[in-house]
Motif scaffolding. Structure first.
Motif, mmCIF file in Angstrom:
data_model
loop_
_atom_site.group_PDB
_atom_site.id
_atom_site.type_symbol
_atom_site.label_atom_id
_atom_site.label_comp_id
_atom_site.label_asym_id
_atom_site.label_seq_id
_atom_site.Cartn_x
_atom_site.Cartn_y
_atom_site.Cartn_z
ATOM 1 N N SER A 35 9.083 -5.130 11.777
ATOM 2 C CA SER A 35 8.207 -6.024 11.013
ATOM 3 C C SER A 35 6.731 -5.852 11.343
ATOM 4 O O SER A 35 5.877 -6.343 10.597
ATOM 5 C CB SER A 35 8.612 -7.482 11.240
ATOM 6 N N ILE A 36 6.404 -5.181 12.446
ATOM 7 C CA ILE A 36 4.992 -5.001 12.794
ATOM 8 C C ILE A 36 4.532 -3.546 12.680
ATOM 9 O O ILE A 36 3.413 -3.214 13.063
ATOM 10 C CB ILE A 36 4.641 -5.569 14.189
ATOM 11 N N VAL A 37 5.375 -2.675 12.150
ATOM 12 C CA VAL A 37 4.967 -1.304 11.853
ATOM 13 C C VAL A 37 4.700 -1.262 10.354
ATOM 14 O O VAL A 37 5.606 -1.175 9.545
ATOM 15 C CB VAL A 37 6.029 -0.273 12.274
ATOM 16 N N CYS A 38 3.427 -1.375 10.006
ATOM 17 C CA CYS A 38 3.012 -1.538 8.616
ATOM 18 C C CYS A 38 2.410 -0.238 8.088
ATOM 19 O O CYS A 38 1.801 0.525 8.835
ATOM 20 C CB CYS A 38 1.977 -2.648 8.514
ATOM 21 N N MET A 39 2.569 -0.033 6.808
ATOM 22 C CA MET A 39 2.048 1.179 6.185
ATOM 23 C C MET A 39 1.242 0.808 4.953
ATOM 24 O O MET A 39 1.522 -0.175 4.294
ATOM 25 C CB MET A 39 3.198 2.104 5.832
ATOM 26 N N MET A 40 0.256 1.637 4.670
ATOM 27 C CA MET A 40 -0.574 1.447 3.490
ATOM 28 C C MET A 40 -0.309 2.597 2.548
ATOM 29 O O MET A 40 -0.349 3.756 2.959
ATOM 30 C CB MET A 40 -2.048 1.448 3.915
ATOM 31 N N ASP A 41 -0.019 2.290 1.311
ATOM 32 C CA ASP A 41 0.151 3.341 0.313
ATOM 33 C C ASP A 41 -1.047 3.317 -0.613
ATOM 34 O O ASP A 41 -1.228 2.380 -1.385
ATOM 35 C CB ASP A 41 1.439 3.156 -0.478
ATOM 36 N N LEU A 42 -1.885 4.327 -0.500
ATOM 37 C CA LEU A 42 -3.096 4.414 -1.307
ATOM 38 C C LEU A 42 -2.867 5.172 -2.605
ATOM 39 O O LEU A 42 -3.778 5.284 -3.420
ATOM 40 C CB LEU A 42 -4.208 5.082 -0.498
ATOM 41 N N SER A 43 -1.657 5.692 -2.790
ATOM 42 C CA SER A 43 -1.352 6.433 -4.014
ATOM 43 C C SER A 43 -1.117 5.457 -5.165
ATOM 44 O O SER A 43 -1.037 4.247 -4.963
ATOM 45 C CB SER A 43 -0.110 7.300 -3.803
ATOM 46 N N ARG A 44 -0.995 5.998 -6.336
ATOM 47 C CA ARG A 44 -0.659 5.178 -7.503
ATOM 48 C C ARG A 44 0.852 5.159 -7.665
ATOM 49 O O ARG A 44 1.445 6.169 -8.030
ATOM 50 C CB ARG A 44 -1.308 5.763 -8.760
ATOM 51 N N GLY A 45 1.432 4.045 -7.323
ATOM 52 C CA GLY A 45 2.869 3.884 -7.514
ATOM 53 C C GLY A 45 3.722 4.821 -6.685
ATOM 54 O O GLY A 45 4.831 5.146 -7.073
ATOM 55 N N GLY A 46 3.208 5.293 -5.546
ATOM 56 C CA GLY A 46 3.979 6.185 -4.684
ATOM 57 C C GLY A 46 4.076 7.609 -5.202
ATOM 58 O O GLY A 46 4.912 8.380 -4.736
ATOM 59 N N ILE A 47 3.223 7.969 -6.148
ATOM 60 C CA ILE A 47 3.270 9.318 -6.724
ATOM 61 C C ILE A 47 2.389 10.263 -5.918
ATOM 62 O O ILE A 47 1.181 10.038 -5.805
ATOM 63 C CB ILE A 47 2.815 9.304 -8.201
ATOM 64 N N PRO A 48 2.986 11.312 -5.327
ATOM 65 C CA PRO A 48 2.188 12.275 -4.556
ATOM 66 C C PRO A 48 1.076 12.887 -5.413
ATOM 67 O O PRO A 48 1.243 13.106 -6.615
ATOM 68 C CB PRO A 48 3.210 13.340 -4.146
ATOM 69 N N GLY A 49 -0.048 13.139 -4.781
ATOM 70 C CA GLY A 49 -1.172 13.757 -5.464
ATOM 71 C C GLY A 49 -2.108 12.779 -6.152
ATOM 72 O O GLY A 49 -3.100 13.193 -6.751
#
Length: 146
Positions: A35-49
């Motif tokens: 619960s304390i290992v957090c991630m940020m997804d800066l992509s659009r909808g998890g799409i690579p590139g």
């Protein structure tokens, strides 16, 4: 008690990139609660590139997410581990947006702090231009000590 760990991926990656997910699991295997290992997804909808925009823009998104994590989990600060352009995003957050109050440690991996000529291959994106050695973004970021 361990502080939350906040992982930020790099240019064109997602939070589901294999090495990022491996890093997350290494912390859990080392005893950190999931619960304390957090991630940020800066992509659009998890799409690579699709994570190719300005580090400044992403730093604002990181600021919002970190504020939410600290409030939700009732912590005063966390540790950030960031890869490649994610390290520039994290530095902008810490150094230019006042995030130093919320960050205990910032660890960057393969971050082009002084730029990289490889960014010439992605010059048409704002993220690529920001990583060029002579970019205005890096000039401003590196105008004061870390």
């Amino acid at each position: 008690m361990n502080r939350p760990v906040f992982i930020i991926h790099g240019y064109a990656a997602t939070k589901n990139s294999p090495w990022v997910e491996t890093l997350r699991w290494r912390f859990i295997e080392a005893g950190y609660d999931d619960s304390i290992v957090c991630m940020m997804d800066l992509s659009r909808g998890g799409i690579p590139g699709t994570c190719v925009n300005s580090p400044k823009q992403y730093a604002e998104e990181v600021e919002e997410r970190i504020d939410q994590i600290l409030e939700d989990k009732n912590f005063e600060e966390l540790n950030i581990i960031a890869h490649s352009m994610g390290g520039l995003v994290a530095r902008w957050y810490v150094e230019k947006l006042g995030g130093s109050e919320n960050v205990n440690k910032l660890i960057t991996l393969a971050t082009p702090h002084r730029g990289t000529e490889m960014a010439n291959m992605t010059f048409w994106t704002s993220g690529g231009r920001a990583m060029l050695p002579d970019s205005e973004f890096l000039e401003k970021l590196n105008s004061s000590p870390l």
